[in-house]
Write a protein that holds these residues in place. Structure first.
Motif, mmCIF file in Angstrom:
data_model
loop_
_atom_site.group_PDB
_atom_site.id
_atom_site.type_symbol
_atom_site.label_atom_id
_atom_site.label_comp_id
_atom_site.label_asym_id
_atom_site.label_seq_id
_atom_site.Cartn_x
_atom_site.Cartn_y
_atom_site.Cartn_z
ATOM 1 N N TYR A 111 27.567 14.268 58.872
ATOM 2 C CA TYR A 111 27.503 12.906 59.409
ATOM 3 C C TYR A 111 26.667 11.993 58.523
ATOM 4 C CZ TYR A 111 27.076 9.217 62.962
ATOM 5 O OH TYR A 111 27.131 8.030 63.654
ATOM 6 N N MET A 112 25.470 12.447 58.153
ATOM 7 C CA MET A 112 24.545 11.615 57.367
ATOM 8 C C MET A 112 25.127 11.276 56.003
ATOM 9 S SD MET A 112 20.711 13.090 58.010
ATOM 10 C CE MET A 112 20.996 14.686 57.260
ATOM 11 N N SER A 113 25.954 12.190 55.490
ATOM 12 C CA SER A 113 26.512 11.966 54.164
ATOM 13 C C SER A 113 27.896 11.340 54.247
ATOM 14 C CB SER A 113 26.597 13.297 53.403
ATOM 15 O OG SER A 113 27.565 14.141 54.004
ATOM 16 N N ALA A 114 28.290 10.917 55.447
ATOM 17 C CA ALA A 114 29.621 10.341 55.677
ATOM 18 C C ALA A 114 30.708 11.238 55.106
ATOM 19 C CB ALA A 114 29.708 8.922 55.095
ATOM 20 N N GLY A 115 30.572 12.542 55.370
ATOM 21 C CA GLY A 115 31.619 13.480 54.988
ATOM 22 C C GLY A 115 31.533 14.020 53.572
ATOM 23 N N CYS B 157 26.378 4.184 49.845
ATOM 24 C CA CYS B 157 26.948 5.453 49.387
ATOM 25 C C CYS B 157 27.185 6.437 50.530
ATOM 26 C CB CYS B 157 26.095 6.093 48.299
ATOM 27 S SG CYS B 157 24.374 6.317 48.766
ATOM 28 N N ALA B 158 26.578 6.239 51.667
ATOM 29 C CA ALA B 158 26.891 7.055 52.845
ATOM 30 C C ALA B 158 27.452 6.170 53.947
ATOM 31 C CB ALA B 158 25.650 7.798 53.328
ATOM 32 N N LYS B 159 28.102 5.096 53.534
ATOM 33 C CA LYS B 159 28.729 4.152 54.466
ATOM 34 C C LYS B 159 27.727 3.575 55.462
ATOM 35 C CE LYS B 159 33.293 6.359 54.595
ATOM 36 N NZ LYS B 159 33.853 6.829 53.591
#
Lengths: 338, 404
Positions: A111-115, B157-159
């Protein structure tokens, strides 16, 4: 991959059964398999199927040791870098020391790394009460882990559950906590032909109706499923037909199966080994309240749980801290007002 | 083009020289000389004596001389300067309340992340703690995506889902908020390196504060037992939050704390020292000798985070002294100028270009929209069919997609 081979040998397969190959002229019939053997079969098959799968944990590798936070973090890091570790805790009580790695490093990273960084790891081990191991080694973690988004949490009862859920967990690209039960390891269950196949997988997030009934819905996970079935046999003699649901997965919970059952039976009893406050039963009751099944209830839902105390050692005390068959029967009769 | 520019510059300079008279003429004249120099006048490379490392359980250490080519020098300079200005811009945006929450700045420590990055390959792996913006940039994330992540926008970078402490990219595993937790993770990544057999290493960073944590010692043990290609790197900036190393550690020889693991203590303000030490360490790990510990002695100008002014536990004089005597960018700049690897003007041009890049990135970071509400439920799981996620009450539901 010489290093890979050497590393996998760090975790000797002495505990694992040899593969069940050999000549068979006709399909095998159902056989009796213990939960332990079912788990080992699953590990064996998945290790063979995918080179990236490997085992580590306490008393799994060649040396004795219990370096909990360290090896849990190492397992999570390996998963982030593309391996598929199966990380074993001697019991989930020890996972409390490593829980930061399970929650903050494993559960939340996708989640924190947006996938960008998935964490395909399985944490497995015995959960909940055993026999005479007292307070620090008897806690049930279903509610603690079930609380956290980002994790999947499964809780097998039978050998089919154990094998199918472990295989599904290893194949899942997400962190899965598999809560086993030490007292079930040695228990044999019937394994169908289908369940003996190398590709038998039990889907995560789907409950199973172990016994159909019309008067009351009993929902449980892990060892209490067996107690519910025993209670159901006894109650059947008195004309009460219980529907017994084996949750199989704590998170994501298959509440739809429970709702459909309650719509049919109009009565609900939840059964779990963990403590009552903020537990699995609490969650089921809350969701039933919020959903369509509420309108079908003829009586308030009832929870059967472990006693709200740290687990005592003396047998008579311990026995009375765990939900027994008589407690389930009592709860059913209360809710049916009989 | 360059000749014309320099010629024009020299004409401009000659004006004031004539007007000022003889007194300033010599220096002005030499400035004119510098200005009209062209490419061919620079040296291709220079060799520098660098501070030898303190060694622990090692017979030999890294090289004590380093060759710096002009191209390398310009690259290191630009990278460090970009990180410096990016961090200063973050400071500004934080004070304007455009960045919120946690913000741990790296200015002063640039030689560490740059020296490390240029010593390893893009296929190697890096993991660090929360003072991560410099590493994020060094590992390839553009400034605009870093700043937009800090400001919580969809172009981050992580939206916008991670923030300051949770930035990732290929072979860079963050950005980790829990002190010390990244160290076992790093050893796990090193385990994967060994398992896959592609001769890769993992740089696993932590600070002087984290260095006293139990899980780090658990990790040292396993990394050594399994001979993992893990380079443990302690960025010792002398203070763990507000606690000086003397008050925190029974032994401040962080390079020795791995005990049975060999170690190096490195001047972390000198990008060449860091580079040579990291090359040495990477070679050691790639040779299958197991883990190694590096202590980089460095310094942060800012406080621990933006909530810490950084002057209640250290003096302004101390900070000023480091700035004037040991600033990593100034150190490199002086070396390059004094050894004819670059001109003052050339480096100034780089400064101007960097400032421009940072300004544009900040502009993007302040104007890009916040992530759409739909993003709230996404990326709970990876490679999962869409499912529903509960909002603040049972009627508010979000769809959770694995890919968006």
């Amino acid at each position: 991959m010489a290093a890979a081979g050497a590393l996998r040998l760090l975790v000797p397969r002495g505990r694992l059964l040899p593969p069940r190959r050999g000549l068979r002229l006709s399909a095998p019939a159902a056989i009796q398999v213990t939960v332990r053997d079912a788990l080992n079969q699953a590990l064996d098959e998945e290790l063979e199927r995918d080179e990236r799968v490997f085992l580590l944990g306490e008393e799994v590798a060649q040396y004795d040791g219990a370096y909990k936070m360290g090896f849990t973090g190492i397992a999570v890091g390996a998963a982030m870098a593309g391996l598929r570790p199966v990380c074993e805790f001697m019991t989930f009580n020890f996972s409390m020391q490593a829980i930061d790695q399970v929650i903050n490093s494993a559960a939340k990273t996708c989640y924190m790394s947006a996938g960008t960084i998935p964490v395909p790891i399985v944490f497995r081990g015995p959960n909940g009460a055993s026999a005479g191991v007292a307070a620090q080694h008897s806690q049930c973690f279903a509610a603690w882990y079930g609380h956290c988004p980002g994790l999947k949490v499964v809780s097998p009862w039978s050998s089919e559950d154990a094998k199918g859920l472990l295989k599904a967990s290893i194949r899942d690209d997400n962190p899965v906590v598999m809560l086993e039960n030490e007292l079930l390891y040695g228990v044999p269950f019937e394994m169908s032909e289908q369940a003996q196949s190398k590709d038998f997988v039990v889907p995560i997030g789907k409950a199973k109706i172990e016994r159909e009934g019309t008067h009351v819905t009993l929902v449980a996970h892990s060892r209490p499923v067996g107690h519910c079935l025993e209670a159901a046999s006894i109650l059947a003699k008195e004309g009460v037909e219980c529907e017994v649901i084996n949750l199989r997965t704590i998170r994501p919970m298959d509440i739809e199966t429970v709702e459909a059952s309650v719509a049919k039976t109009n009565h609900l009893v939840t059964v779990e080994g963990g403590w009552p406050q903020f537990g699995v039963g609490s969650e089921i009751c809350a969701r039933i309240m919020e959903g369509p099944a509420f309108n079908y209830l003829d009586a308030p839902a009832v929870r059967v749980t472990g006693a709200d105390v740290p687990m005592p050692y003396a047998k008579i005390l311990e026995d009375n801290c765990i939900p027994q068959v008589k407690d389930i029967i009592f709860a059913v009769k209360k809710t049916l007002n009989i | 083009m360059r000749k014309m520019l320099l010629a024009a510059l020299s004409r401009v300079l000659q004006g004031p020289v004539a007007a000022a008279g003889r007194t300033g003429a010599v220096s002005e004249a030499s400035r004119v000389m510098v200005a009209s120099r062209n490419y061919a006048d620079f040296a291709n490379e220079a060799t520098f004596e660098i501070k030898p490392c303190d060694l622990h359980r090692l017979e030999e250490g890294p090289a004590t001389t380093a060759v710096l080519t002009r191209e390398e020098g310009l690259h290191y300079y630009k990278t460090m300067q970009t990180i410096r200005r990016m961090e200063l811009k973050s400071d500004q945006l934080y004070k304007q309340k455009i960045i919120r929450g946690f913000c741990h700045l790296y200015d002063g420590q640039e030689a560490c992340c740059v020296g490390l990055e240029v010593a390893i390959k893009p296929t190697d792996h890096v993991i660090t703690a929360y003072r991560a913006h410099g590493f994020t940039y060094a590992r390839g994330v553009p400034v605009r995506e870093i700043l937009a992540e800090l400001t919580g926008r969809k172009g981050g970078c992580a939206k916008g889902k991670g923030g300051s402490m949770h930035m990732y990219t290929k072979n860079f595993y963050g950005g980790n908020g829990i002190v010390g937790a990244q160290v076992p993770l790093g050893a796990g990544i090193a385990l994967a390196c060994k398992y896959f057999g592609k001769n890769e290493v993992c740089l696993t960073l932590y600070g002087d504060g984290a260095a006293n944590q139990g899980q780090i010692f658990e990790t040292y043990n396993m990394a050594a037992l399994w001979k993992l290609p893990c380079i443990f790197i302690c960025e010792n900036n002398r203070y763990g939050m507000g606690t000086s190393v003397e008050r925190a550690a029974a032994s401040t020889d962080y390079y020795k704390r791995g005990d049975f693991i060999p170690g190096l203590r490195v001047d972390g303000m000198d990008v060449l020292c860091v580079r040579e030490a990291a090359k040495f360490a990477a070679e050691y790990c790639r040779a299958g000798k197991g883990p190694i510990v590096m202590e980089l002695q460095t310094y942060r100008y800012h406080g621990h985070s933006m909530s810490d002014p950084g002057i209640s536990y250290r003096t302004r004089e101390e900070i000023q002294e480091v700035r004037s005597k040991s600033d990593p960018i100034t150190l490199l700049k002086d070396r390059m100028i004094n050894n004819n690897l670059a001109s003052v003007e050339e480096l100034k041009e780089i400064d101007v270009a960097v400032r421009k890049e940072i300004e544009e990135a900040a502009q993007f970071a302040t104007t890009d929209p916040e992530p759409p509400l739909e993003e709230l439920g996404n990326h709970i799981y990876f490679n999962e069919p869409p499912f529903e996620v509960r909002g603040p009450n049972q009627w508010i539901k979000y769809k959770s997609l694995s890919h968006s």
